[in-house]
Scaffold this active site. Structure first.
Site, PDB file in Angstrom:
ATOM      1  N   ARG A   1     -15.050  49.348  59.303  1.00  0.00           N
ATOM      2  CA  ARG A   1     -16.002  50.850  58.584  1.00  0.00           C
ATOM      3  C   ARG A   1     -16.342  50.503  57.528  1.00  0.00           C
ATOM      4  O   ARG A   1     -17.474  49.758  57.230  1.00  0.00           O
ATOM      5  CB  ARG A   1     -14.813  50.624  57.156  1.00  0.00           C
ATOM      6  CG  ARG A   1     -14.860  52.382  56.254  1.00  0.00           C
ATOM      7  CD  ARG A   1     -13.624  52.499  55.616  1.00  0.00           C
ATOM      8  NE  ARG A   1     -13.408  51.434  54.606  1.00  0.00           N
ATOM      9  CZ  ARG A   1     -12.447  51.784  53.302  1.00  0.00           C
ATOM     10  NH1 ARG A   1     -11.988  52.823  53.779  1.00  0.00           N
ATOM     11  NH2 ARG A   1     -12.816  51.223  52.821  1.00  0.00           N
TER      12      ARG A   1
ATOM     13  N   TYR B   1     -21.551  57.761  46.015  1.00  0.00           N
ATOM     14  CA  TYR B   1     -20.594  57.332  44.908  1.00  0.00           C
ATOM     15  C   TYR B   1     -20.822  55.936  43.881  1.00  0.00           C
ATOM     16  O   TYR B   1     -20.657  56.280  42.374  1.00  0.00           O
ATOM     17  CB  TYR B   1     -18.985  56.898  45.312  1.00  0.00           C
ATOM     18  CG  TYR B   1     -18.113  56.435  44.674  1.00  0.00           C
ATOM     19  CD1 TYR B   1     -17.734  57.388  43.300  1.00  0.00           C
ATOM     20  CD2 TYR B   1     -17.721  55.226  44.573  1.00  0.00           C
ATOM     21  CE1 TYR B   1     -17.005  57.037  42.748  1.00  0.00           C
ATOM     22  CE2 TYR B   1     -16.764  54.519  43.308  1.00  0.00           C
ATOM     23  CZ  TYR B   1     -16.380  55.354  42.163  1.00  0.00           C
ATOM     24  OH  TYR B   1     -15.687  54.917  41.734  1.00  0.00           O
TER      25      TYR B   1
ATOM     26  N   TYR C   1      -4.864  59.140  39.198  1.00  0.00           N
ATOM     27  CA  TYR C   1      -4.657  57.192  39.447  1.00  0.00           C
ATOM     28  C   TYR C   1      -4.590  56.725  37.630  1.00  0.00           C
ATOM     29  O   TYR C   1      -3.698  56.618  37.476  1.00  0.00           O
ATOM     30  CB  TYR C   1      -4.945  57.158  41.158  1.00  0.00           C
ATOM     31  CG  TYR C   1      -4.492  55.890  40.329  1.00  0.00           C
ATOM     32  CD1 TYR C   1      -3.176  55.298  40.189  1.00  0.00           C
ATOM     33  CD2 TYR C   1      -5.141  54.835  40.792  1.00  0.00           C
ATOM     34  CE1 TYR C   1      -2.271  54.343  40.751  1.00  0.00           C
ATOM     35  CE2 TYR C   1      -4.872  53.442  41.774  1.00  0.00           C
ATOM     36  CZ  TYR C   1      -3.282  53.259  40.874  1.00  0.00           C
ATOM     37  OH  TYR C   1      -2.932  51.820  41.376  1.00  0.00           O
ATOM     38  N   ILE C   2      -5.676  56.328  37.488  1.00  0.00           N
ATOM     39  CA  ILE C   2      -6.135  55.602  37.035  1.00  0.00           C
ATOM     40  C   ILE C   2      -5.662  56.250  35.250  1.00  0.00           C
ATOM     41  O   ILE C   2      -5.499  55.578  34.268  1.00  0.00           O
ATOM     42  CB  ILE C   2      -7.583  54.628  36.568  1.00  0.00           C
ATOM     43  CG1 ILE C   2      -7.826  53.918  38.297  1.00  0.00           C
ATOM     44  CG2 ILE C   2      -7.637  53.321  35.561  1.00  0.00           C
ATOM     45  CD1 ILE C   2      -9.105  53.305  38.629  1.00  0.00           C
TER      46      ILE C   2
ATOM     47  N   PHE D   1     -12.713  46.151  40.504  1.00  0.00           N
ATOM     48  CA  PHE D   1     -12.457  46.662  41.410  1.00  0.00           C
ATOM     49  C   PHE D   1     -11.494  47.031  42.383  1.00  0.00           C
ATOM     50  O   PHE D   1     -11.875  48.472  42.037  1.00  0.00           O
ATOM     51  CB  PHE D   1     -12.364  44.729  41.614  1.00  0.00           C
ATOM     52  CG  PHE D   1     -14.253  43.741  41.256  1.00  0.00           C
ATOM     53  CD1 PHE D   1     -14.395  44.294  40.158  1.00  0.00           C
ATOM     54  CD2 PHE D   1     -14.755  42.925  42.439  1.00  0.00           C
ATOM     55  CE1 PHE D   1     -16.075  43.408  40.019  1.00  0.00           C
ATOM     56  CE2 PHE D   1     -15.998  42.833  42.017  1.00  0.00           C
ATOM     57  CZ  PHE D   1     -16.809  43.102  40.881  1.00  0.00           C
TER      58      PHE D   1
ATOM     59  N   ARG E   1     -11.019  41.154  49.506  1.00  0.00           N
ATOM     60  CA  ARG E   1     -11.352  42.454  48.065  1.00  0.00           C
ATOM     61  C   ARG E   1     -10.446  41.772  46.788  1.00  0.00           C
ATOM     62  O   ARG E   1      -9.257  41.295  47.163  1.00  0.00           O
ATOM     63  CB  ARG E   1     -10.662  43.396  48.046  1.00  0.00           C
ATOM     64  CG  ARG E   1     -11.163  44.714  48.875  1.00  0.00           C
ATOM     65  CD  ARG E   1     -12.652  44.952  48.681  1.00  0.00           C
ATOM     66  NE  ARG E   1     -13.495  46.093  49.343  1.00  0.00           N
ATOM     67  CZ  ARG E   1     -14.951  45.043  50.491  1.00  0.00           C
ATOM     68  NH1 ARG E   1     -14.199  43.952  50.462  1.00  0.00           N
ATOM     69  NH2 ARG E   1     -15.038  46.028  51.197  1.00  0.00           N
TER      70      ARG E   1
ATOM     71  N   PHE F   1     -12.645  59.324  32.923  1.00  0.00           N
ATOM     72  CA  PHE F   1     -12.734  58.716  34.513  1.00  0.00           C
ATOM     73  C   PHE F   1     -12.692  59.732  35.304  1.00  0.00           C
ATOM     74  O   PHE F   1     -12.555  59.927  37.150  1.00  0.00           O
ATOM     75  CB  PHE F   1     -10.940  58.781  34.711  1.00  0.00           C
ATOM     76  CG  PHE F   1     -10.195  57.549  33.895  1.00  0.00           C
ATOM     77  CD1 PHE F   1      -9.953  56.550  34.117  1.00  0.00           C
ATOM     78  CD2 PHE F   1     -10.006  57.817  32.514  1.00  0.00           C
ATOM     79  CE1 PHE F   1     -10.229  55.438  33.528  1.00  0.00           C
ATOM     80  CE2 PHE F   1      -9.214  56.563  31.604  1.00  0.00           C
ATOM     81  CZ  PHE F   1      -8.974  55.489  31.999  1.00  0.00           C
TER      82      PHE F   1
ATOM     83  N   ALA G   1     -14.502  61.294  37.653  1.00  0.00           N
ATOM     84  CA  ALA G   1     -15.691  61.750  38.714  1.00  0.00           C
ATOM     85  C   ALA G   1     -14.698  62.081  40.127  1.00  0.00           C
ATOM     86  O   ALA G   1     -13.634  61.577  39.984  1.00  0.00           O
ATOM     87  CB  ALA G   1     -16.185  60.884  38.589  1.00  0.00           C
TER      88      ALA G   1
END
Ligand code: UFG
Length: 328
Positions: free
Chosen positions: A282, A141, A12-13, A169, A221, A73, A75
């Site tokens: 959660r 993580y 994605y990023i 973030f 957030r 990136f 991971a």
């Protein structure tokens, strides 16, 4: 700098980073094992499919291309899964970065921008969070990302490999010009889940707890547009190229939004009702995470340009035009 290696560039990023580098005229080489990434997301770059932990594979890539700098990136990034299967996370994230640094050392490449996370802080001691605040991850993580930051620090000392570790973030949004966006399977992030509910692909959004010590009781957030994140990586690379000191940098807008505010903004942007119900908390969610982005502004000259409505509207353009992600 001409040729940039993007590890995890099909994710994605990473794919948004590739799009920006291509737009700016860099030669881009992507390495990705496609275990969570999508080859369709890699636009305008060369793709070599393989695993970072495979040293021979990396040696081949570094021999094939005149790599000037690396952005990593690659991971695993599911917080919940990292708690139940920490060895999978250490085995991939830490070992993958170790292998990348080894290849960089062997091939004389001295600049790396690394994808770190706000999860490196764990439960924050104050808001907004600064880079010098305590780092005590509450999940594997975050612990793997922090461990890699440590490895980078020592590799700088020993081999002169300069790094910028960027602590993201909440990344969200899409690149509507290039036609790439967020496609995780399973999806766990709030904004795509909310938009899937807007599309009727889910019957509702579960709000994970409304009894947090925040104004409306739901978690707050700091959402940052993925294109603003990509810009920060490029600035970081240029900063290192100019001889900048290694370090860690927060990347966030510096503004917090609650889960309910996200759902309300998405209702406004999409014009859809988006049913939501309150569900239990959660495990492991801190109540508030807001970045101080002062250091990135001052040292890298970065300034995020897109706010929440733009984030959600770009994500909506992607999700509504790709209801099945890259799949179909
Ligand atoms: N949430 C819901 N319902 C959902 C999904 C999420 O209420 O269906 C809530 C979460 O409880 C949280 C907020 O929405 O309060 C955001 O959740 P995300 O899963 O979208 O993002 P996180 O803040 O949990 O995680 C992000 C990154 C991680 C990183 C972490 C750092 O996605 O990679 O920040 O704390 F590790």
């Amino acid at each position: 700098m001409k040729t940039i290696l993007v590890a995890g560039g099909a994710g994605y990023i990473g794919s948004h980073m590739v799009a920006l580098l291509v737009e700016k005229g860099y030669d881009v080489v992507v390495v990705d094992n496609l275990c969570t990434g999508h080859w369709q997301a890699v636009k305008g770059a060369k793709l070599r499919v393989g695993d970072l932990r495979d040293g021979n594979f990396l040696d081949q890539v570094f021999s094939e291309f005149p790599i000037d700098g690396v952005i990593n990136f690659a991971a695993y990034s599911l917080v919940g899964e990292s708690v139940t299967n920490p060895l999978k996370y250490y085995g991939n994230n830490v070992a993958g970065s170790q292998s990348m640094l080894t290849a960089m050392k062997n091939h004389g490449v001295k600049k790396i921008v690394f994808s770190s996370t706000a999860a490196a802080y764990g439960e924050p001691e104050k808001q907004p969070i600064e880079e010098t605040d305590r780092t005590e991850p509450t999940n594997p993580y975050g612990a793997t990302k922090l461990a890699i930051e440590g490895m980078l620090k020592w590799c700088d000392r020993a081999y002169g490999i300069k790094y910028a570790a960027l602590r993201y973030f909440n990344a969200a949004g899409a690149n509507t010009d290039v036609g790439i966006g967020e496609d995780h399977n399973p999806e766990s992030h709030l904004i795509p889940i909310v938009l899937q509910a807007a599309l009727g692909k889910r019957d509702h959004v579960g709000i994970f707890g409304d009894d947090y010590p925040t104004p409306d009781g739901t978690c707050v957030r700091d959402y940052i547009h993925v294109r603003d994140l990509a810009s920060a990586h490029l600035l970081a690379l240029e900063y290192l190229d100019k001889g900048g000191e290694s370090g860690s940098f927060n990347l966030g807008n510096g503004t917090g939004y609650s889960v309910k505010e996200i759902i309300d903004t998405a209702r406004k942007v999409t014009g859809k009702p988006i049913p939501a119900t309150v569900e239990p908390r959660r495990a492991g969610d801190p109540s508030v995470l807001i970045a101080s982005n002062k250091k990135a502004q001052e040292v890298l000259g970065w300034k995020p340009e897109r706010g929440l409505e733009q984030i959600i509207s770009d994500a909506w353009t992607w999700h509504s035009s790709h209801p099945d992600g890259y799949g179909k």
